[in-house]
Design a protein around this motif. Structure first.
Motif, short mmCIF file in Angstrom:
data_model
loop_
_atom_site.label_atom_id
_atom_site.label_comp_id
_atom_site.label_asym_id
_atom_site.label_seq_id
_atom_site.Cartn_x
_atom_site.Cartn_y
_atom_site.Cartn_z
N PRO A 18 0.86 -1.19 0.00
CA PRO A 18 0.00 0.00 0.00
C PRO A 18 0.88 1.23 0.00
O PRO A 18 1.99 1.23 0.56
CB PRO A 18 -0.79 -0.13 1.31
CG PRO A 18 0.06 -0.99 2.18
CD PRO A 18 0.74 -1.96 1.27
N ARG A 19 0.43 2.30 -0.65
CA ARG A 19 1.23 3.50 -0.77
C ARG A 19 0.50 4.71 -0.20
O ARG A 19 -0.73 4.75 -0.20
CB ARG A 19 1.61 3.76 -2.23
CG ARG A 19 2.60 2.75 -2.78
CD ARG A 19 2.91 2.99 -4.25
NE ARG A 19 3.94 2.08 -4.71
CZ ARG A 19 5.24 2.33 -4.71
NH1 ARG A 19 5.66 3.50 -4.29
NH2 ARG A 19 6.11 1.45 -5.13
N GLN A 20 1.29 5.66 0.24
CA GLN A 20 0.77 6.92 0.75
C GLN A 20 1.65 8.03 0.23
O GLN A 20 2.87 8.01 0.39
CB GLN A 20 0.77 6.91 2.29
CG GLN A 20 0.05 8.08 2.91
CD GLN A 20 -0.06 7.94 4.42
OE1 GLN A 20 0.25 6.90 4.97
NE2 GLN A 20 -0.47 8.99 5.08
N GLN A 21 1.05 9.02 -0.44
CA GLN A 21 1.80 10.10 -1.08
C GLN A 21 2.82 9.56 -2.08
O GLN A 21 3.88 10.13 -2.29
CB GLN A 21 2.52 10.95 -0.02
CG GLN A 21 1.60 11.61 0.97
CD GLN A 21 0.75 12.72 0.36
OE1 GLN A 21 0.95 13.09 -0.80
NE2 GLN A 21 -0.20 13.22 1.10
N GLY A 52 -4.96 -4.51 19.97
CA GLY A 52 -6.15 -4.69 19.16
C GLY A 52 -5.91 -5.64 17.99
O GLY A 52 -5.04 -6.51 18.04
N THR A 53 -6.68 -5.45 16.94
CA THR A 53 -6.58 -6.27 15.73
C THR A 53 -6.22 -5.39 14.55
O THR A 53 -6.77 -4.30 14.39
CB THR A 53 -7.92 -6.99 15.45
OG1 THR A 53 -8.23 -7.85 16.54
CG2 THR A 53 -7.83 -7.83 14.18
N HIS A 54 -5.29 -5.86 13.72
CA HIS A 54 -4.82 -5.07 12.58
C HIS A 54 -4.83 -5.93 11.32
O HIS A 54 -4.47 -7.11 11.36
CB HIS A 54 -3.40 -4.56 12.83
CG HIS A 54 -3.30 -3.67 14.04
ND1 HIS A 54 -3.39 -2.30 13.97
CD2 HIS A 54 -3.16 -3.98 15.36
CE1 HIS A 54 -3.28 -1.80 15.19
NE2 HIS A 54 -3.14 -2.79 16.04
N ALA A 55 -5.25 -5.33 10.21
CA ALA A 55 -5.25 -6.00 8.91
C ALA A 55 -4.21 -5.35 8.01
O ALA A 55 -4.17 -4.12 7.90
CB ALA A 55 -6.63 -5.94 8.27
N LEU A 56 -3.39 -6.16 7.40
CA LEU A 56 -2.35 -5.68 6.50
C LEU A 56 -2.65 -6.20 5.10
O LEU A 56 -2.78 -7.42 4.92
CB LEU A 56 -0.97 -6.16 6.95
CG LEU A 56 -0.57 -5.78 8.39
CD1 LEU A 56 0.69 -6.52 8.79
CD2 LEU A 56 -0.37 -4.28 8.49
N GLY A 57 -2.78 -5.31 4.13
CA GLY A 57 -3.12 -5.74 2.78
C GLY A 57 -2.09 -5.32 1.76
O GLY A 57 -1.50 -4.25 1.88
N TYR A 58 -1.85 -6.17 0.80
CA TYR A 58 -0.95 -5.85 -0.30
C TYR A 58 -1.38 -6.61 -1.55
O TYR A 58 -2.27 -7.47 -1.50
CB TYR A 58 0.50 -6.19 0.06
CG TYR A 58 0.78 -7.65 0.31
CD1 TYR A 58 1.21 -8.49 -0.71
CD2 TYR A 58 0.64 -8.20 1.58
CE1 TYR A 58 1.48 -9.84 -0.47
CE2 TYR A 58 0.90 -9.53 1.83
CZ TYR A 58 1.33 -10.35 0.80
OH TYR A 58 1.59 -11.68 1.04
N PRO A 105 0.71 6.20 -8.51
CA PRO A 105 -0.48 6.51 -7.73
C PRO A 105 -0.42 5.80 -6.38
O PRO A 105 0.23 4.78 -6.23
CB PRO A 105 -1.63 5.95 -8.59
CG PRO A 105 -0.99 4.85 -9.37
CD PRO A 105 0.42 5.32 -9.65
N ASP A 106 -1.12 6.38 -5.39
CA ASP A 106 -1.18 5.76 -4.07
C ASP A 106 -2.02 4.49 -4.13
O ASP A 106 -3.03 4.41 -4.83
CB ASP A 106 -1.82 6.71 -3.06
CG ASP A 106 -0.91 7.89 -2.75
OD1 ASP A 106 0.22 7.89 -3.28
OD2 ASP A 106 -1.35 8.77 -2.00
N ILE A 107 -1.60 3.47 -3.39
CA ILE A 107 -2.41 2.28 -3.18
C ILE A 107 -2.93 2.36 -1.77
O ILE A 107 -2.16 2.28 -0.82
CB ILE A 107 -1.60 0.98 -3.36
CG1 ILE A 107 -1.03 0.93 -4.78
CG2 ILE A 107 -2.45 -0.24 -3.07
CD1 ILE A 107 -0.15 -0.27 -5.03
N PRO A 108 -4.23 2.59 -1.54
CA PRO A 108 -4.72 2.80 -0.18
C PRO A 108 -4.52 1.57 0.67
O PRO A 108 -4.64 0.44 0.21
CB PRO A 108 -6.21 3.11 -0.39
CG PRO A 108 -6.55 2.51 -1.71
CD PRO A 108 -5.31 2.61 -2.54
N SER A 109 -4.20 1.79 1.93
CA SER A 109 -4.02 0.69 2.87
C SER A 109 -5.37 0.13 3.25
O SER A 109 -6.37 0.84 3.34
CB SER A 109 -3.30 1.19 4.12
OG SER A 109 -3.31 0.21 5.12
N VAL A 110 -5.41 -1.20 3.51
CA VAL A 110 -6.64 -1.82 3.98
C VAL A 110 -6.49 -2.19 5.44
O VAL A 110 -7.28 -2.95 5.97
CB VAL A 110 -6.99 -3.08 3.16
CG1 VAL A 110 -7.22 -2.73 1.72
CG2 VAL A 110 -5.92 -4.14 3.30
#
Length: 258
Positions: free
Chosen positions: A43-46, A65-71, A136-141
């Motif tokens: 995932p990308r930011q800026q 807590g709980t975290h989801a990591l997407g790619y 382009p940015d790839i939004p994080s999930v």
């Protein structure tokens, strides 16, 4: 005990992987590795990969807590698309410490200073091409506490940096910059206290204030990087300030032309 689950699905020739890390009770450094046979698209930011991502996977500190990591990846899906390689306890201020310790991190937090392509005059094709060529940015999930993590943290500055923090707040620095400066200021305070310890009792108190020998090592290790980033930030800020001071916007002329 930290739990881990991952899934993958194929969409238009691209495999989307979602890994969920749960039952995290305290700040934890997790390492998730991609197991698919292909390049990893984080995932990308800026326009730059989000913090913690590399060609191998993700490594970073997450809160309780709980975290989801997407790619994404062009590789075909498999039964085990990713794996949890490590989950180790981390200090509570580790996420803030790592936010602005590289050029990519600064771009993520503050944005790319390059102008948009349509704002570059036609007489400067090199700059226009550079602007148009940005990925382009790839939004994080990522879920869980991700949104909360992006909120400005309330930082209590130490005694030596409190006056400087007051001046910064008056100047209304961006929250991300102010938070990073306060984090570095805490390490500088600890380094000065350790350096000035001239007796056994003073050294003991300084080590205790630095969270033990591991904290002392962390302060010593980050010293060169902190100095380098501070000087780089100062140079960049001075250059931009000089450019901005020299740029006079002809408001009245542009109004007439418009």
């Amino acid at each position: 005990m930290v739990t881990f689950d991952c899934r993958a699905k194929r969409v238009d020739g691209v495999t989307l992987v979602t890994a969920t890390v749960g039952d995290i009770a305290a700040p934890t450094r997790i390492t998730v590795r991609n197991c698919l046979d292909g390049p990893l698209w984080p995932p990308r930011q800026q326009g730059v990969p989000e913090a913690g991502w590399s060609e191998e996977g993700f490594e970073g500190v997450v809160g309780p807590g709980t975290h989801a990591l997407g790619y994404a990846t062009p590789a075909p899906p498999a039964d085990q698309p990713a794996e949890l390689v490590g989950a180790e306890p981390a200090s509570e201020d580790a996420p803030a410490d790592e936010r602005l310790d590289s050029e990519d991190a600064v771009v993520r937090e503050l944005g790319d200073p390059a102008p948009p392509a349509d704002a570059v005059p036609a007489g400067e094709p090199g700059e226009a091409a550079a602007a148009e060529g940005r990925q382009p940015d790839i939004p994080s999930v990522e879920g869980g506490d991700r949104q909360a993590d992006r909120q400005p943290a309330v930082v209590q500055p130490s005694g030596r940096s409190r006056a400087a923090s007051g001046r910064r707040s008056e100047q209304q620095l961006p929250a991300a910059v102010s938070q990073w400066l306060d984090t570095v200021a805490r390490r500088v305070d600890r380094a000065e206290r350790l350096d000035g310890a001239d007796s056994l009792s003073a050294a003991t108190a300084a080590v205790r204030a630095a969270d033990g020998l591991s904290g002392v090592r962390a302060v010593a290790t980050r010293g060169a990087a902190d100095e380098r980033m501070l000087r780089a930030l100062a140079r960049r800020a001075e250059q931009l300030a000089d450019r901005r001071a020299a740029a006079t916007v002809p408001t009245e002329t542009l109004s007439r032309l418009a």
